[in-house]
Design a protein around this motif. Sequence first.
Motif, PDB file in Angstrom:
ATOM      1  N   LEU A  51       0.837  -1.199   0.000  1.00 14.47           N
ATOM      2  CA  LEU A  51       0.000   0.000   0.000  1.00 14.47           C
ATOM      3  C   LEU A  51       0.868   1.244   0.000  1.00 14.47           C
ATOM      4  O   LEU A  51       1.803   1.380   0.800  1.00 14.47           O
ATOM      5  N   SER A  52       0.529   2.182  -0.901  1.00 11.77           N
ATOM      6  CA  SER A  52       1.326   3.392  -1.012  1.00 11.77           C
ATOM      7  C   SER A  52       0.483   4.498  -1.633  1.00 11.77           C
ATOM      8  O   SER A  52      -0.202   4.291  -2.626  1.00 11.77           O
ATOM      9  N   GLY A  53       0.497   5.672  -0.985  1.00 11.34           N
ATOM     10  CA  GLY A  53      -0.241   6.795  -1.530  1.00 11.34           C
ATOM     11  C   GLY A  53      -1.621   6.953  -0.932  1.00 11.34           C
ATOM     12  O   GLY A  53      -1.944   6.398   0.124  1.00 11.34           O
ATOM     13  N   LEU A  54      -2.465   7.688  -1.622  1.00  7.62           N
ATOM     14  CA  LEU A  54      -3.790   8.054  -1.123  1.00  7.62           C
ATOM     15  C   LEU A  54      -4.740   6.864  -1.059  1.00  7.62           C
ATOM     16  O   LEU A  54      -4.791   6.044  -1.972  1.00  7.62           O
ATOM     17  N   SER A  55      -5.479   6.794   0.058  1.00  9.54           N
ATOM     18  CA  SER A  55      -6.538   5.802   0.232  1.00  9.54           C
ATOM     19  C   SER A  55      -7.831   6.541   0.543  1.00  9.54           C
ATOM     20  O   SER A  55      -7.846   7.429   1.394  1.00  9.54           O
ATOM     21  N   ILE A  63     -17.511  10.733  -0.158  1.00  8.78           N
ATOM     22  CA  ILE A  63     -16.271  10.474   0.553  1.00  8.78           C
ATOM     23  C   ILE A  63     -16.493  10.465   2.062  1.00  8.78           C
ATOM     24  O   ILE A  63     -17.200  11.312   2.600  1.00  8.78           O
ATOM     25  N   THR A  64     -15.914   9.483   2.755  1.00  5.48           N
ATOM     26  CA  THR A  64     -16.002   9.426   4.221  1.00  5.48           C
ATOM     27  C   THR A  64     -14.622   9.472   4.878  1.00  5.48           C
ATOM     28  O   THR A  64     -14.503   9.931   6.004  1.00  5.48           O
ATOM     29  N   THR A  65     -13.606   9.009   4.160  1.00 13.26           N
ATOM     30  CA  THR A  65     -12.265   8.965   4.751  1.00 13.26           C
ATOM     31  C   THR A  65     -11.199   9.152   3.679  1.00 13.26           C
ATOM     32  O   THR A  65     -11.270   8.555   2.609  1.00 13.26           O
ATOM     33  N   LYS A  66     -10.211   9.992   4.017  1.00 11.70           N
ATOM     34  CA  LYS A  66      -9.007  10.140   3.192  1.00 11.70           C
ATOM     35  C   LYS A  66      -7.793   9.922   4.087  1.00 11.70           C
ATOM     36  O   LYS A  66      -7.654  10.570   5.115  1.00 11.70           O
ATOM     37  N   ARG A  67      -6.939   8.988   3.696  1.00 12.93           N
ATOM     38  CA  ARG A  67      -5.719   8.730   4.454  1.00 12.93           C
ATOM     39  C   ARG A  67      -4.585   8.404   3.482  1.00 12.93           C
ATOM     40  O   ARG A  67      -4.825   8.122   2.310  1.00 12.93           O
ATOM     41  N   ASN A  68      -3.378   8.409   3.990  1.00 13.75           N
ATOM     42  CA  ASN A  68      -2.218   8.189   3.142  1.00 13.75           C
ATOM     43  C   ASN A  68      -1.353   7.046   3.693  1.00 13.75           C
ATOM     44  O   ASN A  68      -1.181   6.923   4.914  1.00 13.75           O
ATOM     45  N   TYR A  69      -0.843   6.240   2.780  1.00 11.13           N
ATOM     46  CA  TYR A  69       0.020   5.124   3.160  1.00 11.13           C
ATOM     47  C   TYR A  69       1.430   5.322   2.616  1.00 11.13           C
ATOM     48  O   TYR A  69       1.621   5.822   1.504  1.00 11.13           O
TER      49      TYR A  69
END
Length: 202
Positions: A51-55, A63-69
């Motif tokens: 996993l890498s980058g925006l999730s 949209i409910t969640t934005k996170r980064n890996y």
Amino acid sequence: MSDEEMLEQFDDDGNISSRVTRKNKKLDGLFETFDKDGNTELRMNYVNGILSGLSEIFYKGKITTKRNYERGLLNGKGIIYDPSGQVIAKVFYCDGELHGEALYYSRGILSRRVNYDMGFMDGIAEQYSDTGSLINQSTYKKGVLEGTTKYFSPSGELVRVIIYENGVPNKNKSISVSDELIQSKKGKTSTLDKISDIFRGE
């Protein structure tokens, strides 16, 4: 030469349920899942199986969640939204753990401010009313209440002080300001003197 392929899965009604790209048998590129109406539910990125980058997570297309890996772990800023699209949380991650300042909102108004140190609440934590007034302020050390917790009235006046030692309130050092005001009128130690003594550790 890379062996790249796109794989898709479908439900019993023939609607697409997921789509993924693989290179050399490993997930590489965009990974998506969909609900029965065709709306995106999950969108993530992989690089060489990691996993890498925006999730992003969605509910009924919103949209409910934005996170980064990074390197397969949550890192950097995360934002959580309510069904109406308003932000309800802004947090930061480091190597998969909550780390740094976290802000929580209710109907667009800041309701709680917390600091994390690798997954543990650490430092000052503040809670606010619906009007934005400070309700209480506490101090944490590695997830445990430590030191002074203050409670405030709707008008912003200090009404209670509790001293915690390793998560346990010290009753000898905790006071109700309103009680102290009554006692001060009887000629006893003033509230300000009592609070000052507590903060000095007396």
